[in-house]
Every structure is written in C-alpha cells, then in structure tokens.
Motif scaffolding. Structure first.
Motif, short mmCIF file in Angstrom:
data_model
loop_
_atom_site.label_atom_id
_atom_site.label_comp_id
_atom_site.label_asym_id
_atom_site.label_seq_id
_atom_site.Cartn_x
_atom_site.Cartn_y
_atom_site.Cartn_z
N GLN A 144 0.81 -1.21 0.00
CA GLN A 144 0.00 0.00 0.00
C GLN A 144 0.85 1.27 0.00
O GLN A 144 0.42 2.31 -0.51
N ASN A 145 2.05 1.19 0.55
CA ASN A 145 2.91 2.38 0.65
C ASN A 145 4.06 2.37 -0.37
O ASN A 145 5.01 3.13 -0.23
N GLY A 146 3.93 1.52 -1.38
CA GLY A 146 4.89 1.53 -2.48
C GLY A 146 6.31 1.16 -2.08
O GLY A 146 7.28 1.68 -2.65
N LEU A 147 6.45 0.26 -1.11
CA LEU A 147 7.79 -0.11 -0.63
C LEU A 147 8.37 -1.32 -1.36
O LEU A 147 9.53 -1.65 -1.17
N ILE A 148 7.55 -1.97 -2.17
CA ILE A 148 8.02 -3.14 -2.93
C ILE A 148 8.41 -2.68 -4.32
O ILE A 148 7.58 -2.21 -5.10
N GLY A 149 9.70 -2.80 -4.64
CA GLY A 149 10.20 -2.28 -5.91
C GLY A 149 9.70 -3.06 -7.11
O GLY A 149 9.32 -2.49 -8.12
N SER A 150 9.70 -4.40 -7.03
CA SER A 150 9.27 -5.24 -8.14
C SER A 150 8.90 -6.61 -7.60
O SER A 150 9.00 -6.88 -6.40
N ASN A 151 8.45 -7.47 -8.52
CA ASN A 151 8.07 -8.83 -8.12
C ASN A 151 9.27 -9.64 -7.64
O ASN A 151 9.13 -10.66 -6.98
N ARG A 152 10.48 -9.18 -7.99
CA ARG A 152 11.70 -9.87 -7.58
C ARG A 152 12.23 -9.40 -6.22
O ARG A 152 13.24 -9.91 -5.74
N THR A 153 11.56 -8.42 -5.61
CA THR A 153 11.99 -7.92 -4.31
C THR A 153 11.88 -9.01 -3.26
O THR A 153 10.81 -9.58 -3.07
N GLU A 154 12.99 -9.33 -2.60
CA GLU A 154 13.01 -10.40 -1.60
C GLU A 154 12.82 -9.89 -0.17
O GLU A 154 12.28 -10.59 0.68
N HIS A 155 13.32 -8.67 0.09
CA HIS A 155 13.25 -8.12 1.44
C HIS A 155 12.83 -6.66 1.41
O HIS A 155 13.28 -5.91 0.54
N VAL A 156 11.98 -6.28 2.32
CA VAL A 156 11.68 -4.87 2.56
C VAL A 156 11.90 -4.64 4.06
O VAL A 156 11.03 -4.92 4.88
N TYR A 157 13.10 -4.18 4.39
CA TYR A 157 13.47 -4.02 5.79
C TYR A 157 13.09 -2.63 6.30
O TYR A 157 13.23 -1.63 5.60
N ILE A 158 12.63 -2.59 7.55
CA ILE A 158 12.54 -1.34 8.29
C ILE A 158 13.39 -1.52 9.54
O ILE A 158 13.46 -2.63 10.09
N LEU A 159 14.05 -0.44 9.98
CA LEU A 159 14.96 -0.53 11.11
C LEU A 159 14.55 0.44 12.21
O LEU A 159 14.11 1.56 11.94
#
Length: 264
Positions: A80-95
């Motif tokens: 919903q917040n556009g954090l996934i770059g593409s279908n190949r994105t494996e990780h979306v980390y927040i720290l």
C-alpha cells in the motif's frame, strides 16, 4: 507487534525520508532500508546485503522487521505504501533506532555518524522528549553517541596502524589499545598466526572464493570491523580495480578447518 503507520514525509536539514511509527513499540519511529540507502548515497540492494550478511546481529522485532516475511498484514502495508520495488523484491526491511545504529557500525563512514546524530536529535527521540517534557533527554543521548563514535574511530585508527607496522610487539600493543577503546579493558589480542585468504582456501578445497565467504557468513565466523577472533581477522588490502583500500577477512587455521568441515 504494534501497528505500523506512515506519518508522512519527514525532513531533517537536507535529509528527506518517509516517517514511520509502530512495529517496534508504541510511538517508536522506524526507517526503511530504501530511505537509509538514499540518505547514504547507496543502492538499497547494498544495504540489504549488509543486513543479510550480519543478520545474526540484528534482532527481529527489536532491530529490524522484514515486511515481506513477517505477516500478510505487514506485506499489505509494504504494498500500500509503495515499498516493494518489483516482483523480484526479496526483502523490505525497516529498522529501529537501535537497528540503524548497528547498521552504522557496518557502514563505518563519517557521513553515517553525522547523519545519525541529526536523526537521533530530530526524529527518533523527538516524540519521547516532547511527551516526557525532557529536553535534556536528546542532548544526553547525543553526548553518549558522540563519545562512542569517537572511541570507535580511535580504535579503527589504532587497528589500521597496527596492521601496517612490521614490529610484532608494537602491533600487539596497538591492538590492545584498540581493544581498550571498545571494551574498556587492555585485552591482549590473539597473536599473529598462519593466515589464509578466501581465494587460498577456495583453491585448497576446490570451491570459489565467493562460496568460501558465503559459508563463513552462514557459520558466523567473522566479527565486526575492525577486529579478530579465533577464526580470523579483518585486514585492509588494495582493491584490484582501484587504489582504494578495502576490508578483507583473513582466516586462521581454525577458520580454515571450519570451512573445510562445512564442505566435506
């Protein structure tokens, strides 16, 4: 786990990024690996790689959250917040602040610490200072961070000098001084011994140097930079493609044996 929410675009000086709350606790701020990459002029794949290589040092839910492997709810938040770059994105980390500070130890550049000071003062602890009416909270934390940063930089300098000197006695004394800056104790480090590069081990075992590095990371053989342990030590060497010095992990006999056992 507290619900995540985007609180809008934040701007601290020239730094602009997506403000996030939740995940690590009520009102606790977080930052995406993507924004951290932009702040430090790095590719997000490079930041993700650093996190993955040091994954055992980052505690889930305390230091880092992978939105793509935690729950359907968090994956939906990322989408919903556009954090996934593409279908190949494996990780979306927040720290969290703590996770970001650990990442800075790995990045280890002056810009990183300068940026962190600003973020601690004006982002991570802003709500807590306002809520508790403790303006000295941030100032005290800033002083603590500055002192730690100075000790880390001094230890790094002592380590580099120790690695460059030809005198064994002087080298060990410098390494002991570096250890004292980080631990507060004059610890005499492991004496120099036979060392192997990843290329040399790969040649002995019939595998590539890259595979040696991957096995070492999976076994947790490497320590933080600068430093050494029973399996090996960090050294600075010239890059093949430039005159810039790059960190290289050299393996002691015990490190070589661990790699050999893993591939046998």
């Amino acid at each position: 786990m507290n619900n995540l929410k985007v609180i809008g675009r934040e701007k601290i000086g020239q730094i602009e990024f997506t403000g996030i709350e939740g995940g690590f606790g009520e009102d606790k701020k977080a930052m995406t690996a993507k924004d951290i990459a932009q702040i430090h002029s790095k590719d997000v794949r490079y930041i993700n790689k650093l996190i993955n290589q040091n994954r055992r040092r980052f505690k889930d839910g305390v230091d880092v959250i992978d939105l793509l492997s935690s729950s359907d709810e968090l994956r939906e938040f990322a989408e919903q917040n556009g954090l996934i770059g593409s279908n190949r994105t494996e990780h979306v980390y927040i720290l969290s602040e703590r996770g970001y500070s650990k990442l800075l130890k790995i990045l280890e550049d002056d810009k990183a610490w300068e940026v962190y000071d600003q973020l601690v003062d004006n982002y991570f602890n802003q709500r807590q200072a306002i809520r508790e009416n403790q303006p000295a909270l941030v100032a005290g934390k800033r002083l603590e961070i500055m002192e730690k940063n100075a000790a880390t930089r001094k230890a790094n300098l002592l380590y580099k000098i120790a690695m460059a000197t030809e005198s064994e006695t002087s080298s060990q004394t410098l390494l002991a001084s570096a250890a004292k800056e980080l631990t507060g104790e004059m610890t005499i480090p492991v004496m120099k011994q036979k060392e192997y590069s990843a290329t040399e081990i790969g040649s002995k075992l019939g595998i590539t140097a890259n595979k040696v590095g991957r096995i070492a990371n999976s076994l947790g053989l490497k320590t933080e930079q600068p430093g050494q342990n029973e399996f090996g030590r960090w050294s600075n060497s010239k890059s093949q493609h430039s005159d810039k010095e790059v960190p290289q992990w050299l393996y002691f006999e015990k490190g070589y044996q661990a790699i050999q056992k893993a591939v046998s």
